[in-house]
Write a protein that holds these residues in place. Structure first.
Motif, short mmCIF file in Angstrom:
data_model
loop_
_atom_site.label_atom_id
_atom_site.label_comp_id
_atom_site.label_asym_id
_atom_site.label_seq_id
_atom_site.Cartn_x
_atom_site.Cartn_y
_atom_site.Cartn_z
N ARG A 193 11.44 -20.66 -16.66
CA ARG A 193 11.17 -21.35 -15.38
C ARG A 193 12.47 -21.59 -14.61
O ARG A 193 12.52 -21.48 -13.38
N THR A 194 13.53 -21.92 -15.33
CA THR A 194 14.83 -22.13 -14.70
C THR A 194 15.34 -20.85 -14.05
O THR A 194 15.83 -20.86 -12.91
N GLU A 195 15.23 -19.74 -14.77
CA GLU A 195 15.72 -18.47 -14.25
C GLU A 195 14.88 -17.99 -13.07
O GLU A 195 15.43 -17.47 -12.08
N LEU A 196 13.57 -18.14 -13.15
CA LEU A 196 12.72 -17.72 -12.04
C LEU A 196 12.98 -18.57 -10.80
O LEU A 196 12.95 -18.06 -9.66
N GLN A 197 13.26 -19.84 -11.00
CA GLN A 197 13.60 -20.67 -9.85
C GLN A 197 14.91 -20.22 -9.22
O GLN A 197 15.04 -20.20 -7.99
N ALA A 198 15.88 -19.84 -10.04
CA ALA A 198 17.14 -19.34 -9.49
C ALA A 198 16.92 -18.06 -8.70
O ALA A 198 17.56 -17.82 -7.67
N THR A 282 9.14 -23.92 -9.74
CA THR A 282 8.55 -23.18 -10.86
C THR A 282 8.12 -24.08 -12.00
O THR A 282 7.45 -23.63 -12.94
N PHE A 283 8.45 -25.35 -11.95
CA PHE A 283 8.14 -26.26 -13.04
C PHE A 283 6.79 -26.94 -12.90
O PHE A 283 6.29 -27.54 -13.86
N SER A 284 6.20 -26.88 -11.73
CA SER A 284 4.92 -27.57 -11.52
C SER A 284 3.72 -26.65 -11.68
O SER A 284 2.58 -27.13 -11.71
N VAL A 285 3.96 -25.35 -11.76
CA VAL A 285 2.83 -24.42 -11.87
C VAL A 285 2.49 -24.20 -13.36
O VAL A 285 3.32 -24.37 -14.24
N SER A 286 1.23 -23.85 -13.60
CA SER A 286 0.80 -23.58 -14.96
C SER A 286 1.39 -22.25 -15.43
O SER A 286 1.85 -21.44 -14.63
N GLY A 287 1.34 -22.02 -16.73
CA GLY A 287 1.87 -20.79 -17.28
C GLY A 287 1.21 -19.57 -16.71
O GLY A 287 1.87 -18.55 -16.48
N SER A 288 -0.09 -19.64 -16.45
CA SER A 288 -0.80 -18.48 -15.91
C SER A 288 -0.39 -18.17 -14.48
O SER A 288 -0.58 -17.04 -14.00
N GLN A 289 0.16 -19.15 -13.76
CA GLN A 289 0.59 -18.94 -12.38
C GLN A 289 2.08 -18.64 -12.27
O GLN A 289 2.56 -18.33 -11.19
N LEU A 290 2.77 -18.73 -13.40
CA LEU A 290 4.22 -18.58 -13.38
C LEU A 290 4.55 -17.14 -13.08
O LEU A 290 5.02 -16.41 -13.15
#
Length: 290
Positions: A193-198, A282-290
């Motif tokens: 999630r950290t990397e996708l947010q970056a 990216t931290f508020s979405v569920s795993g299926s939406q990530l």
């Protein structure tokens, strides 16, 4: 992405550190090193104990300014100046959008140098060191990918890499890293999630990278062309965990992921590019939406 030739970029605070060798050149023994390069380039994983420094040993703590880096024309001509010049643009963008923003230090690495986060070299790839609030980049990676492996590593792809690391700085000073500490690997991990947010934050900057101006009011960068944006998107796809695993000949194992799949990295980059940094949660979405 192209700098305006007459843009003034000499006010950047980037520093060179290391053995003091030329940025261009270097080599890798054998095509089998491609997967190692791709993995280390965008993950910050030190593989020097396995393959050794990819352009030779050495390294020091000596620092100097990035020489002959005064104009946009210089930035268009050289990878090291391009990165140094883009730091001005990135700092201006984030200071306009993030309250309390403070600029990180950018170190252009020659071969290798020690840091509070371990050795920075062309065997670790670009990375951000939170305790130092410093971004480390060895531009020889781009030359190696171009010369040895027929990869474009074009200007906007390079700036995407830099903007991704600056995204980590925004996360650090904003408390995101502290709120969401590393909890291991896997497709739903905080690391992914950290990397996708970056990636998303990098996309947000690229969409507005033509808006920042130098001391004379000249835009640093020209607006990115569709082809350049596609080049950056392709770079995001190329460094997906699943793609890297396939390139290395390993089975795709989502439980070992640290950065996300090619599809995720492309999608979150485009989310930031199209909708701005406010859409990068990216931290508020569920795993299926990530």
């Amino acid at each position: 992405m192209t700098f305006n030739d007459n843009a003034r970029v000499g006010g950047n605070t980037a520093r060179r550190r290391g053995a003091g060798v030329a940025v261009a050149g270097g080599g890798v023994a054998g095509l089998g090193a491609l997967a190692v390069l791709l993995f280390s380039l965008f993950t910050g994983t030190d593989v020097s104990g396995i393959v050794g420094p990819l352009t030779g040993g050495g390294g020091s703590g000596q620092e100097s300014e990035v020489a002959n880096c005064q104009t946009g024309a210089d930035a268009n001509a050289r990878d090291d100046c391009r990165l140094a010049a883009a730091s001005l643009n990135l700092d201006q963008y984030w200071s306009e959008n993030i309250q309390g923003y403070r600029q990180p230090q950018l170190i252009i690495v020659d071969q290798q140098t020690s840091t509070a986060c371990g050795t920075a070299s062309n065997a670790t790839g670009p990375f951000y060191c939170p305790p130092e609030e410093t971004v480390y980049v060895d531009p020889t990676f781009f030359a190696i990918l171009r010369e040895q492996f027929d990869a474009t590593a074009g200007p906007l792809a390079q700036l995407y890499v830099l903007a991704h690391e600056y995204g980590h700085h925004v996360q650090n000073i904003g408390g995101i890293m502290e709120q969401h500490p590393d909890n291991g690997t896997g497709p739903d991990s905080n690391g992914v999630r950290t990397e996708l947010q970056a990636d998303c934050l990098a996309g947000a900057w690229i969409a507005h990278a033509g808006d920042q101006v130098d001391e004379n009011g000249t835009p640093f960068l020209q607006k990115p062309t569709p082809d350049q944006v596609r080049d950056a998107i392709n770079a995001a796809q190329a460094v997906g965990d699943d793609h890297i695993q396939k390139e290395s000949g390993a089975p795709v194992n989502p439980e070992s992921w640290t950065h996300g799949s090619s599809e995720q990295r492309e999608r979150w980059f485009e989310t930031g590019f199209q909708n701005g940094y406010q859409a990068c949660d990216t931290f508020s979405v569920s795993g299926s939406q990530l």
